[in-house]
Design an enzyme around this catalytic site. Sequence first.
Site, PDB file in Angstrom:
ATOM      1  N   GLY A 185       0.652  -0.558  -0.162  1.00  0.00           N
ATOM      2  CA  GLY A 185      -0.015  -0.309   0.068  1.00  0.00           C
ATOM      3  C   GLY A 185       1.003   0.948   0.113  1.00  0.00           C
ATOM      4  O   GLY A 185       2.424   1.543   0.395  1.00  0.00           O
ATOM      5  N   CYS A 186       0.328   2.441  -0.314  1.00  0.00           N
ATOM      6  CA  CYS A 186       1.095   3.771  -0.457  1.00  0.00           C
ATOM      7  C   CYS A 186      -0.260   4.619   0.051  1.00  0.00           C
ATOM      8  O   CYS A 186      -1.303   4.332   0.944  1.00  0.00           O
ATOM      9  CB  CYS A 186       0.909   3.602  -1.772  1.00  0.00           C
ATOM     10  SG  CYS A 186       0.271   4.244  -3.070  1.00  0.00           S
ATOM     11  N   GLN A 187      -0.526   5.850  -0.990  1.00  0.00           N
ATOM     12  CA  GLN A 187      -1.321   6.726  -0.240  1.00  0.00           C
ATOM     13  C   GLN A 187      -2.620   6.990  -1.104  1.00  0.00           C
ATOM     14  O   GLN A 187      -3.551   7.222  -0.734  1.00  0.00           O
ATOM     15  CB  GLN A 187      -0.372   8.399   0.019  1.00  0.00           C
ATOM     16  CG  GLN A 187      -0.736   9.304   0.262  1.00  0.00           C
ATOM     17  CD  GLN A 187      -1.674   9.909   1.384  1.00  0.00           C
ATOM     18  OE1 GLN A 187      -0.518   8.510   2.453  1.00  0.00           O
ATOM     19  NE2 GLN A 187      -1.939  10.001   1.794  1.00  0.00           N
TER      20      GLN A 187
END
Length: 148
Positions: free
Chosen positions: A99-101
């Site tokens: 996951g990221c932003q």
Amino acid sequence: MVASSSLCPFGFFLLFLFYYSSQAEVVNVDVKATKLLLESDYGYLDVRTVEEYKKGHVDTQKIFNIPYMFNTPEGRVKNPDFLKEVSAVCNEEDHLVVGCQSGVRSLYATADLLAAGFKDVSNMEGGYLAWVKNELPLKTEEVPNQEL
């Protein structure tokens, strides 16, 4: 010369399409499915910057923060040691959600991990923003009080 320059953007698109179609297909999972996976034996790989991570991240037991990109004065640059750093804490057989932003960096990171031989890696759609929007468990890193 005019004809070849007008095909240039199309050529880049074909190159991009070829590169990613030759790799293992990235599986996207929504945040609710991610939460269920993390409650089993999946680990969570947060590929945001350390600063983003410290402001708040997914609250789970098995979590790693290894930035896929770094912010520089010239803009974002890919972490040249990303695969090496992930391989130092995860095995190719580990079950991971990345996951990221917002889900973009993690999509590229997931594709890179699959291309490097990781077997069970999925991308969390919508990233941390979707996790927050769905009011799922969060954790922030405590910043020590600095007295003047």
